[in-house]
Motif scaffolding. Structure first.
Motif, mmCIF file in Angstrom:
data_model
loop_
_atom_site.group_PDB
_atom_site.id
_atom_site.type_symbol
_atom_site.label_atom_id
_atom_site.label_comp_id
_atom_site.label_asym_id
_atom_site.label_seq_id
_atom_site.Cartn_x
_atom_site.Cartn_y
_atom_site.Cartn_z
ATOM 1 N N GLY A 1 159.497 -35.182 29.974
ATOM 2 C CA GLY A 1 158.650 -34.354 30.827
ATOM 3 C C GLY A 1 157.175 -34.612 30.644
ATOM 4 O O GLY A 1 156.383 -34.493 31.602
ATOM 5 N N PHE A 2 156.770 -34.989 29.455
ATOM 6 C CA PHE A 2 155.354 -35.243 29.192
ATOM 7 C C PHE A 2 154.887 -36.507 29.916
ATOM 8 O O PHE A 2 153.748 -36.584 30.386
ATOM 9 N N GLN A 3 155.780 -37.485 30.013
ATOM 10 C CA GLN A 3 155.454 -38.685 30.789
ATOM 11 C C GLN A 3 155.327 -38.350 32.282
ATOM 12 O O GLN A 3 154.479 -38.909 32.983
ATOM 13 N N VAL B 1 155.901 -24.868 33.484
ATOM 14 C CA VAL B 1 156.779 -24.219 32.512
ATOM 15 C C VAL B 1 157.791 -25.265 32.056
ATOM 16 O O VAL B 1 158.552 -25.800 32.880
ATOM 17 N N PHE B 2 157.761 -25.570 30.762
ATOM 18 C CA PHE B 2 158.720 -26.541 30.225
ATOM 19 C C PHE B 2 160.042 -25.847 29.909
ATOM 20 O O PHE B 2 160.076 -24.676 29.506
ATOM 21 N N MET B 3 161.128 -26.601 30.065
ATOM 22 C CA MET B 3 162.464 -26.132 29.698
ATOM 23 C C MET B 3 163.072 -27.151 28.746
ATOM 24 O O MET B 3 162.997 -28.363 28.991
ATOM 25 N N ALA B 4 163.680 -26.676 27.660
ATOM 26 C CA ALA B 4 164.208 -27.602 26.652
ATOM 27 C C ALA B 4 165.368 -26.954 25.904
ATOM 28 O O ALA B 4 165.465 -25.730 25.803
ATOM 29 N N LEU C 1 155.206 -27.014 20.619
ATOM 30 C CA LEU C 1 153.788 -27.202 20.315
ATOM 31 C C LEU C 1 153.166 -28.241 21.238
ATOM 32 O O LEU C 1 152.074 -28.030 21.782
ATOM 33 N N ARG C 2 153.889 -29.334 21.430
ATOM 34 C CA ARG C 2 153.363 -30.378 22.305
ATOM 35 C C ARG C 2 153.234 -29.866 23.744
ATOM 36 O O ARG C 2 152.301 -30.222 24.461
ATOM 37 N N ALA C 3 154.166 -29.018 24.166
ATOM 38 C CA ALA C 3 154.127 -28.469 25.519
ATOM 39 C C ALA C 3 152.879 -27.627 25.739
ATOM 40 O O ALA C 3 152.188 -27.763 26.755
ATOM 41 N N PHE C 4 152.568 -26.766 24.764
ATOM 42 C CA PHE C 4 151.382 -25.919 24.907
ATOM 43 C C PHE C 4 150.100 -26.733 24.793
ATOM 44 O O PHE C 4 149.085 -26.423 25.435
ATOM 45 N N ASP D 1 154.290 -21.743 29.742
ATOM 46 C CA ASP D 1 155.348 -21.160 28.908
ATOM 47 C C ASP D 1 156.373 -22.236 28.574
ATOM 48 O O ASP D 1 156.323 -23.362 29.085
ATOM 49 N N TYR D 2 157.311 -21.842 27.698
ATOM 50 C CA TYR D 2 158.327 -22.773 27.185
ATOM 51 C C TYR D 2 159.646 -22.024 27.136
ATOM 52 O O TYR D 2 159.799 -21.050 26.381
#
Length: 268
Positions: A74-76, A90-93, A100-103, A109-110
């Motif tokens: 998702g970061f790519q 909003v990341f989903m995992a 931490l990387r998402a924020f 949100d995560y």
């Protein structure tokens, strides 16, 4: 301009894109989004490459993004699509390790999978509020830009409404409406008012530029007259006129300045 008015006065759906490689997650997310009347689902993708192409072409308001996809993470996707691809992400995992990387990437949100519907709805409500604030801020900036781009309103020139007459031992403030006529004397002006005259230490040309041209008109290279005081015009030779004021003062209108009194002559 039409789109701008719609954003101001009509509710605009929040455009949502879902990017997740797991069909089970999509089966949970899409019904929750579809049941919200504020939301419009504009894209559903199971690969990062298709998501990047769509987001580059048309950014969205809210992006639900899986951290792990078959072709890229998702970061790519965010990096390839650009920071302007969504107002809120909003990341989903399945695991917490990417939180931490998402924020750090600016996520709102995560969400952990499997998704809890109540938690998802809470995050969705928060995301919608965030998007609305972003829209308002953008509209304010656009409105400020429109206002700044407007031409300055034309303002009528500021004309003198009184003259300052400095005489020995006193200073007199003379309303220009009371002036009958004025005559140049070198770098001075004789101001005539009701049979009296006052000396104004100012060139006639400079004074003329500060008087209302619809009220005070030059009839000779050395004479300005208050049109409100003109009672009669008498033709002379060679296109000249005799200008007679209400107090019977007689002045000469030179041929070269005749057009200045055009409106009065036309009435005659």
């Amino acid at each position: 301009m039409m789109a701008f008015r719609e954003e101001l006065f009509e509710p605009v759906p929040i455009r949502v894109c879902v990017v997740d490689g797991e069909s089970d997650t999509r089966r949970h997310v899409l019904p929750l989004l579809g049941g919200d009347s504020d939301v419009s689902i504009v894209g559903v993708h199971d690969t990062g490459s298709s998501a990047v192409e769509a987001l580059r072409r048309e950014p969205v308001d809210l992006l639900f993004l899986d951290t792990e996809l078959a072709d890229m993470d998702g970061f790519q996707v965010l990096h390839e699509a650009g920071s302007a691809c969504a107002r809120a992400v909003v990341f989903m995992a399945a695991r917490e390790e990417h939180a931490l990387r998402a924020f750090e990437a600016g996520a709102l949100d995560y969400l952990l999978e499997p998704l809890v519907p109540q938690r998802f709805v809470q995050v969705l409500d928060r995301a919608k509020e965030h998007v609305r604030r972003e829209r308002i801020q953008q509209l304010v900036l656009r409105l400020a830009g429109l206002v700044k781009a407007l031409p300055e309103p034309s303002r009528p020139p500021r004309y003198l409404d009184r003259l300052v007459i400095r005489e020995v031992g006193r200073v007199t403030f003379l309303p220009v409406d009371n002036v009958d006529w004025m005559a140049a004397e070198d770098n001075y002006v004789q101001v005539h008012v009701g049979g009296r005259s006052h000396l104004l230490r100012q060139p006639l040309r400079e004074l003329e530029s500060r008087l209302d041209p619809e009220r005070f008109v030059r009839i000779h290279r050395s004479t300005l007259v208050n049109l409100q005081r003109v009672q009669e015009l008498r033709p002379l030779l060679h296109g000249e006129y005799q200008v007679i004021l209400h107090d019977r003062t007689m002045l000469k209108l030179s041929r070269g300045y005749r057009e200045r009194l055009g409106p009065l002559l036309a009435q005659g």
